[in-house]
Design an enzyme around this catalytic site. Structure first.
Site, PDB file in Angstrom:
ATOM      1  N   HIS A 349       0.587  -1.274   0.061  1.00 37.35           N
ATOM      2  CA  HIS A 349       0.169  -0.175  -0.209  1.00 37.35           C
ATOM      3  C   HIS A 349       0.986   1.101  -0.173  1.00 37.35           C
ATOM      4  CE1 HIS A 349      -3.758   1.844   0.691  1.00 37.35           C
ATOM      5  NE2 HIS A 349      -3.064   2.837   1.231  1.00 37.35           N
ATOM      6  N   ALA A 350       0.676   2.148  -1.005  1.00 45.81           N
ATOM      7  CA  ALA A 350       1.344   3.547  -1.103  1.00 45.81           C
ATOM      8  C   ALA A 350       1.344   4.108   0.205  1.00 45.81           C
ATOM      9  CB  ALA A 350       1.111   4.323  -2.136  1.00 45.81           C
ATOM     10  N   HIS A 379       0.469  12.438  -5.193  1.00 48.79           N
ATOM     11  CA  HIS A 379      -0.229  12.608  -4.076  1.00 48.79           C
ATOM     12  C   HIS A 379       0.691  12.148  -3.074  1.00 48.79           C
ATOM     13  CE1 HIS A 379      -3.491  11.745  -1.040  1.00 48.79           C
ATOM     14  NE2 HIS A 379      -2.745  10.952  -0.498  1.00 48.79           N
ATOM     15  N   GLU A 380       1.526  11.100  -3.057  1.00 46.27           N
ATOM     16  CA  GLU A 380       2.390  10.718  -2.103  1.00 46.27           C
ATOM     17  C   GLU A 380       3.367  11.718  -1.911  1.00 46.27           C
ATOM     18  OE1 GLU A 380       1.717   8.235   0.301  1.00 46.27           O
ATOM     19  OE2 GLU A 380      -0.071   7.848  -0.799  1.00 46.27           O
ATOM     20  N   HIS A 383       2.658  14.629   0.361  1.00 43.98           N
ATOM     21  CA  HIS A 383       2.706  14.292   1.771  1.00 43.98           C
ATOM     22  C   HIS A 383       4.432  14.761   2.083  1.00 43.98           C
ATOM     23  CE1 HIS A 383      -0.967  12.371   2.985  1.00 43.98           C
ATOM     24  NE2 HIS A 383      -0.732  11.556   1.800  1.00 43.98           N
ATOM     25  N   GLU A 407      -3.828  14.593   3.458  1.00 47.54           N
ATOM     26  CA  GLU A 407      -4.235  13.966   2.242  1.00 47.54           C
ATOM     27  C   GLU A 407      -4.854  15.029   1.172  1.00 47.54           C
ATOM     28  OE1 GLU A 407      -4.049  10.715   1.993  1.00 47.54           O
ATOM     29  OE2 GLU A 407      -3.423  10.662   3.921  1.00 47.54           O
ATOM     30  N   HIS A 509      -6.946  -0.205   5.691  1.00 47.43           N
ATOM     31  CA  HIS A 509      -6.860   1.135   6.839  1.00 47.43           C
ATOM     32  C   HIS A 509      -7.475   0.455   8.213  1.00 47.43           C
ATOM     33  CE1 HIS A 509      -6.149   3.045   2.958  1.00 47.43           C
ATOM     34  NE2 HIS A 509      -5.551   4.181   3.598  1.00 47.43           N
ATOM     35  N   TYR A 519      -9.543  11.056   4.878  1.00 51.21           N
ATOM     36  CA  TYR A 519      -9.572  11.087   3.530  1.00 51.21           C
ATOM     37  C   TYR A 519     -11.091  11.622   3.052  1.00 51.21           C
ATOM     38  CZ  TYR A 519      -5.843   7.665   3.931  1.00 51.21           C
ATOM     39  OH  TYR A 519      -4.528   7.267   4.406  1.00 51.21           O
TER      40      TYR A 519
END
Length: 649
Positions: A349-350, A379-380, A383, A407, A509, A519
């Protein structure tokens, strides 16, 4: 008489002087205490950074290589760190920080006054860590057999199960795969989940909360957070219902009314995703204007020989174009951007990682060359950008303004990256006109990702709030889960379910103890952020069909990047409304940005559904997932009262 009055005044003056001197003495004493507290806090932040670094390294080692040795090492380090944290917490609580005048210092002390799971006695903390590790391991190692070849039994959720839901249009294959995956990854974790709930609730009580639900909600720093979340859902629900009705019609036309009813919930296995959380994979046969050329980014990425590394370099370039930070050298050295070929088990999971030393930031992601991973990479890296921007804050503030902010930041970038305008800049889309029909197609595709996700994200934590509060007990775990999914999301299981099943844990999750409301919030506020950034960039004008919010690309717009950077640099040093105000001028979370973005699609869907006489909403499911007894008990339960509130009854 005058002498008497003067004498009394002198006495009053003397008494007042005593009080003034005492007050001055107390003020001096408080100032000295505050100065001592400030020095202590400086030391504590430094020590906590070292502790967090140690814990994060152990977690990375375990998740990137699941072995018994790494699991035991992580457990040992977690328990040692918990004992150290407990000692620091005891010292923190000796300070009368409530009386400090420095609001920033008070805020740091307040944050450190919540000890977290380290408050548990060592044996209970060990049980908590073990329960979570067991669930994560079950999820990561879960495999199923192939529908077409039952001797091939090495299918993991990523990429094999995900690929089946991406490509297959055989309802029997999808149903089989759905049932097998939920059995392998879900049912096996029910005992560990029950243990985890008990232990985590103990930790919540030791931190002064009634349950983990209140603990999680406290992260949003507003007493009415849960009501705010419900109000946001009420804003976007009508748009979701239009998409739901439109998709249900097309699935009915494809699979027949005996598989998909005209007025009921949609079977969860037919929506192109193992969790039915996003429906992008049904877009290919439900597209509003099918004759318009398809935007196939995956094909373009493959054609242009994109590698995982190139995806990451392109994502970095986007942030640099906004006058934000590039990725540090250690990022490229230590990140795992493709699944290693050495046969190891790992959590694919990323995820993005901050190692709390101001230098080490990493992404762990099993990248394949697809449009989804192109977006996920941006997206990552969002972060990581947040980590980089607030890395000079005291460690206690190195987090998002609220859990949803982190997020939202990556997703704001993804909104620009997904636009036809930006895809053309990147050479991933051929030049062509931005006509209304193409725009509706693009918005519909986005809606299947962004809008349909909202009820799923909302209900995942609404469900866990009930579990933590005890309104959903282990005897009703699966029944209540599906009641929420039917009521809020309008989906139903592909076959009858019972309490022998435990479908929630088939979602990463839930198994990994990750709060999910972040999210949901992020999918609302990213449009709030996007609207402000696009106005700053001169890319959006309300009411102008040639400057739509949905085609705004902030690439290269440094005014937008500078404004975003200012908000990110704050970390959690101020309550989130202050951070929100820095970028948007607003102090409330608001879904009007979502509705503005999708307005053309909403108008089109309303007309289309009306033209076809589609039923908006859904009637109760005919698939059994609760027993008659469970349904009877539910009618007068606290769960039902809360459910009615969430769905707006």
């Amino acid at each position: 008489m005058i002498l008497k009055i003067l004498g009394e005044l002198a006495l009053v003056g003397a008494i007042a002087s005593v009080f003034i001197v005492a007050a001055q003495g107390r003020a001096a004493e408080r100032a000295a205490e505050e100065a001592t507290g400030r020095n202590y806090m400086k030391t504590l932040n430094e020590e906590m950074a070292k502790l967090k670094n140690k814990k994060t390294i152990a977690a990375w080692d375990y998740q990137s290589n699941i072995t018994t040795y790494n699991e035991e090492k992580q457990m040992q380090i977690s328990l040692e760190a918990a004992e150290e944290e407990k000692e620091y917490w005891k010292e923190t609580m000796t300070y009368l920080w409530h009386e400090f005048e420095d609001e920033d210092l008070k805020r740091m002390f307040k944050k450190y006054s919540i000890l977290g799971t380290s408050a548990l006695p060592e044996d209970l903390n060990q049980r908590l860590i073990q329960a979570i590790n067991n669930m994560q391991s079950t999820y990561a190692k879960a495999t199923i057999c192939d529908y077409k070849d039952r001797t091939k039994c090495d299918l993991h959720v990523e990429p094999e199960v995900t690929d089946i839901f991406t490509t297959s249009e055989d309802p029997e294959e999808l149903k089989y795969t759905w049932l097998e995956w939920h059995k392998a990854a879900g049912a096996a974790s029910k005992g560990n989940f029950t243990e985890y709930v008990q232990m985590d609730n103990e930790a919540a009580k030791l931190n002064g909360y009634d349950s983990v639900a209140e603990w999680w909600l406290s992260e949003y720093e507003e007493a009415d957070s849960e009501s705010q979340f419900t109000a946001l859902w009420a804003q976007v629900k009508p748009l979701y219902q239009q998409i739901h009705a439109y998709v249900r019609r097309h699935l009915r036309l494809k699979y027949g009314e005996d598989v998909v009813s005209a007025k009921g919930p949609i079977p969860a296995h037919l929506l192109g995703n193992i969790w039915a959380q996003t429906w992008g994979n049904v877009e290919k046969f439900t597209r509003p204007f099918p004759d318009k050329p398809e935007v196939d980014v995956t094909a373009a990425l493959i054609k242009q020989n994109y590698s995982a590394l190139k995806m990451f370099q392109v994502a970095e370039d986007f942030f640099k174009s906004l006058n934000l930070s590039g990725m540090p050298e250690l990022f490229w050295e230590r990140s795992i951007i493709e699944k290693p070929n050495d046969g190891r088990d790992m959590v694919c999971h990323a995820s993005a990682w901050d190692f709390f030393d101001g230098e080490d930031f990493r992404i762990k992601q099993c990248t394949t060359i697809t449009k989804a991973f192109f977006t996920t990479t941006h997206h990552e890296m969002g972060h990581i950008q947040y980590y980089l921007q607030y890395k000079d804050q005291p460690v206690v503030y190195r987090e998002g303004a609220n859990p949803g902010f982190h997020e939202a930041v990556g997703d704001v970038i993804s909104l620009s990256v997904s636009t036809p305008k930006h895809l053309r800049v990147m050479g991933l889309l051929e030049d062509g006109p931005d006509d209304l029909e193409s725009n509706i197609n693009q918005l519909y595709k986005m809606g299947l990702e962004k809008i349909v996700f909202l009820p799923f994200a909302f209900l995942l934590d609404v469900y866990r709030y009930g579990v933590f509060r005890g309104t959903t007990t282990p005897e009703d775990y699966n029944c209540h889960f599906w009641q929420l999914r039917e009521s809020l999301q309008g989906v139903e299981p592909p076959a009858p379910r019972s309490e022998a099943d435990f479908d929630p844990a088939a979602k990463y999750h839930i198994s990994a103890d990750v709060e999910y409301m972040r999210y949901y919030i992020s999918y609302i506020i990213q449009f709030q952020f996007q609207r402000s950034l696009c106005l700053l960039a001169g890319e959006y004008t309300a009411g102008d069909p040639n400057a739509l919010l949905s085609n705004c690309d902030i690439y290269g717009k440094t005014a937008a990047g500078n404004a975003l950077g200012k908000m990110l640099q704050m970390g959690s040093s101020k309550p989130w409304p202050d951070a929100m105000e820095v970028l948007t001028g607003q102090r409330k979370m608001d879904a009007s940005g979502v509705l503005e973005y999708f307005q053309p699609l909403n108008d089109w869907l309303k007309a289309e559904n009306e033209k076809n006489g589609e039923f908006i909403g859904w009637e109760p499911s005919t698939v059994q997932y609760c027993t008659a007894e469970q349904r009877e008990e539910m009618e007068t339960s606290e769960f039902k009262k809360r459910l009615n509130k969430y769905v707006g009854r």
